[in-house]
Design a protein around this motif. Structure first.
Motif, short mmCIF file in Angstrom:
data_model
loop_
_atom_site.label_atom_id
_atom_site.label_comp_id
_atom_site.label_asym_id
_atom_site.label_seq_id
_atom_site.Cartn_x
_atom_site.Cartn_y
_atom_site.Cartn_z
N THR A 105 0.73 -1.43 -0.04
CA THR A 105 0.09 -0.14 0.15
C THR A 105 1.01 1.11 -0.07
N ILE A 106 0.45 2.27 -0.96
CA ILE A 106 1.57 3.39 -0.94
C ILE A 106 0.34 4.75 -1.06
N TYR A 107 0.27 5.58 -0.21
CA TYR A 107 -0.34 6.66 -0.27
C TYR A 107 0.61 7.98 -0.57
N LEU A 108 0.13 8.81 -1.38
CA LEU A 108 0.89 10.12 -1.56
C LEU A 108 -0.08 11.37 -1.89
N PRO A 109 0.17 12.36 -1.09
CA PRO A 109 -0.57 13.39 -1.27
C PRO A 109 -0.25 14.26 -2.54
N THR A 110 -1.11 14.52 -3.21
CA THR A 110 -0.74 15.33 -4.49
C THR A 110 -1.84 16.58 -4.65
N ALA A 111 -2.06 17.17 -3.90
CA ALA A 111 -3.13 18.47 -3.97
C ALA A 111 -2.13 19.56 -4.24
N PRO A 112 -2.39 20.33 -5.26
CA PRO A 112 -1.77 21.59 -5.46
C PRO A 112 -2.04 22.64 -4.41
N PRO A 113 -1.35 23.59 -4.22
CA PRO A 113 0.06 23.90 -4.66
C PRO A 113 1.25 23.11 -4.15
N GLN A 114 1.05 22.74 -3.10
CA GLN A 114 2.22 22.11 -2.50
C GLN A 114 2.99 21.03 -3.19
N HIS A 115 2.52 20.25 -3.96
CA HIS A 115 2.95 19.39 -5.13
C HIS A 115 2.81 19.56 -6.36
N GLN A 116 3.88 19.74 -7.16
CA GLN A 116 3.96 19.96 -8.60
C GLN A 116 4.20 18.51 -9.27
N PRO A 117 3.78 18.37 -10.63
CA PRO A 117 3.96 17.08 -11.31
C PRO A 117 5.23 16.58 -11.36
N ARG A 131 -6.62 8.07 -8.21
CA ARG A 131 -6.47 9.52 -7.66
C ARG A 131 -7.71 9.69 -6.97
N LEU A 132 -7.83 10.19 -5.71
CA LEU A 132 -8.51 10.25 -4.79
C LEU A 132 -9.07 11.68 -4.35
N GLY A 133 -10.00 11.98 -3.90
CA GLY A 133 -10.47 13.07 -3.32
C GLY A 133 -10.22 13.56 -1.96
N VAL A 134 -9.52 12.65 -1.20
CA VAL A 134 -9.22 12.49 0.19
C VAL A 134 -7.75 12.91 0.64
N PRO A 135 -7.50 13.65 1.71
CA PRO A 135 -6.05 13.86 1.89
C PRO A 135 -5.68 12.73 2.83
N VAL A 136 -4.22 12.48 2.16
CA VAL A 136 -3.50 11.62 3.01
C VAL A 136 -2.32 11.79 3.46
N ALA A 137 -1.65 11.12 4.29
CA ALA A 137 -0.09 11.28 4.63
C ALA A 137 0.72 10.33 3.78
N GLU A 138 1.71 10.83 3.66
CA GLU A 138 2.78 9.88 2.57
C GLU A 138 2.99 8.71 3.50
N TYR A 139 2.86 7.58 2.90
CA TYR A 139 2.77 6.28 3.70
C TYR A 139 3.11 5.11 2.66
N THR A 140 4.14 4.12 3.06
CA THR A 140 4.17 3.05 2.32
C THR A 140 4.37 1.76 3.26
N HIS A 141 3.59 0.90 2.95
CA HIS A 141 3.52 -0.42 3.78
C HIS A 141 3.33 -1.72 3.30
N VAL A 142 4.00 -2.77 3.78
CA VAL A 142 3.92 -4.30 3.30
C VAL A 142 3.59 -4.89 4.32
N ALA A 143 2.50 -6.09 4.09
CA ALA A 143 1.66 -6.66 4.76
C ALA A 143 1.22 -7.65 4.42
N GLU A 144 0.24 -8.43 5.20
CA GLU A 144 -0.60 -9.40 4.54
C GLU A 144 -2.14 -8.89 4.17
#
Length: 364
Positions: free
Chosen positions: A27-39, A104-117
Motif C-alpha cells: 500500500t502506497i499513499y501520496l498527497p498530490t494536492a496543488p500547490p504544495q506538490h507539482q508534477p 487518484r482520490l479526493g481525500v487528503p492522506v499522509a505519505e505512507y508505504t506499507h507491506v503486510a498480509e
C-alpha cells in the motif's frame, strides 16, 4: 470543463481482486494536492516510494526479482506527464502478485508505504462512503450543469443529449418567430398579434424549458435513486424545477443566485453545506441502531470479531474512527473495510468520539 480534480472509482471488481490477492501486499499513499506538490515533485516521490516498497518486500522475504516484477507497472507513473498533471487530493497505489491498482482520490492522506498480509484502507475509508455522494444541478436560461459531488470531490457529468443544455436547445426558433409575428404601426414601433404579446409567449417558453429539464433528470439518473440533489439557481427557477423534477430526492434548501459565474468547486462547497445535515442525520440514525443492540452480538466493537463477520458478509454498517493513523492496530480493521464493501455493507465515518476504533452493526 472545470472540476475540482481527477478522481478514480474503486469498483466492485477492484475490491474482489484485492480480496482474492495472496502473499505480501503493498500500500502506497501520496498527497498530490496543488500547490504544495507539482508534477515533477510527484514523479520524484513516486519513484522514491516505489523503491521503498521494493526494499520492504525483499525484507519481508520476497525474492528481489519478484519484488521488482510486482512494482514494475508503477515505474511508468513517474514518466507519465499527463497523468501527473491530472491529480486530485491524493494518489493510492496497491500491489500484490499479479495485481496493480492506481487511484487518484479526493481525500487528503499522509505519505505512507506499507507491506503486510493486508491492504491498508483506513486512510481512504471515506472514499468508500457512497452514501455521502450528492448531485448539484445548476440551471439558468443560458446553461445547465450537473455535478456529482462528495465533501471532497466534484466532477461534471455529461448530459448525454437527455437533459437540455440551455434554453435555446429547447426553444424552436421558427415556432418562436411565427408566434411573434408582428405588424407595423407606422413610425411608432411594432405591435404583436395575440393576447399578451411577446411577454406571454416568452414566459410559456421559459416554463417549458424548466419543465423539460426537470422531467428529463429521471431519464438520465434513474427515477429510484437515493442520492440527494441540490438545486442551484434563482428562486423562481428552482421552484419550477422542483415542480417538474422526475428525480425523486431533491433537497428542500438550495444554492441561491445565478450559478453561471460560479465554479464547480464553489458549487460543491455550497452544496455540501446544504446536504451535510441530511447525511449527519442518517449517520446518527445508523449509529442509534448500533447503540440499541450494542453488547447483544448484533452490535460489536472487537476488531477481530468484526473482521470475521465482515468476511462472512454479516456486517450491515461499519463505523470507522478516522482519527487513528493508518498504522494503528492490526489488519483486522482494513480487512473489515474491504469485505464490508465487497458484501454491500455501508461504511460510516464517526469522528466525534463515539467510536474509539471501529464498531459494526450486524445483519444477523
Amino acid at each position: 470543463m472545470e472540476q475540482l480534480g481527477y478522481f478514480d472509482d474503486i469498483t466492485a471488481d477492484d475490491l474482489k481482486a484485492m480480496a482474492a490477492a495472496t502473499g505480501p501486499k503493498v500500500t502506497i499513499y501520496l498527497p498530490t494536492a496543488p500547490p504544495q506538490h507539482q508534477p515533477q515533485d510527484t514523479a520524484t516521490r513516486v519513484k522514491s516510494l516505489v523503491n521503498e516498497a521494493r526494499r520492504k518486500l525483499v525484507n519481508a522475504g520476497v525474492p528481489e526479482s519478484d519484488a521488482k516484477d510486482m512494482m514494475a507497472s508503477f515505474d511508468a507513473i513517474a514518466t507519465d506527464a499527463p497523468f501527473l498533471r491530472q491529480q486530485g487530493e491524493s494518489l493510492a497505489l496497491f500491489a500484490a502478485k499479479g495485481l496493480n491498482l492506481v487511484y487518484r482520490l479526493g481525500v487528503p492522506v499522509a505519505e505512507y508505504t506499507h507491506v503486510a498480509e493486508h491492504f491498508v484502507l483506513r486512510p481512504i475509508s471515506e472514499t468508500l462512503t457512497k452514501s455521502h455522494s450528492f448531485y448539484i444541478l445548476g440551471v439558468s436560461q443560458n446553461k445547465v450543469r450537473l455535478l456529482d459531488a462528495t465533501k471532497d470531490s466534484v466532477v461534471q457529468l455529461d448530459l448525454q443529449d437527455i437533459v437540455p443544455e440551455s434554453f435555446e436547445e429547447v426553444t424552436n426558433t421558427d415556432d418562436r418567430q411565427a408566434t411573434l409575428q408582428n405588424r407595423s404601426v407606422g413610425s411608432n414601433g411594432t405591435m404583436f398579434h395575440g393576447h399578451g404579446g411577446i411577454a406571454d409567449s416568452q414566459d410559456a417558453e421559459v416554463s417549458r424549458y424548466f419543465h423539460k429539464v426537470g422531467d428529463s433528470l429521471g431519464d438520465l439518473l434513474g427515477r429510484a435513486r437515493s442520492q440527494p440533489m441540490v438545486l442551484a439557481g434563482v428562486a423562481e427557477n428552482v421552484t419550477a424545477l422542483k415542480a417538474s423534477s422526475s428525480y425523486p430526492v431533491v433537497a428542500e434548501d438550495f444554492i441561491s443566485g445565478n450559478p453561471d459565474s460560479v465554479s464547480n468547486r464553489e458549487l460543491q462547497k455550497s452544496g455540501w453545506e446544504v446536504v451535510r445535515p441530511h447525511f449527519a442525520a442518517n449517520d446518527d440514525a445508523a449509529f442509534g441502531r448500533f447503540a440499541d443492540v450494542s453488547g447483544t452480538g448484533l452490535g460489536e466493537t472487537q476488531p477481530d470479531v468484526i473482521r470475521e463477520a465482515a468476511v462472512a458478509g454479516r456486517i450491515d454498517t461499519l463505523f470507522i474512527n478516522p482519527s487513528l493513523n493508518a498504522s494503528d492496530g492490526t489488519g483486522d480493521v482494513n480487512t473489515a473495510i474491504l469485505h464490508t464493501k465487497l458484501n454491500s455493507g455501508d461504511i460510516v465515518i464517526i469522528s466525534d468520539g463515539r467510536v474509539e476504533n471501529v464498531a459494526a452493526l450486524m445483519r444477523y
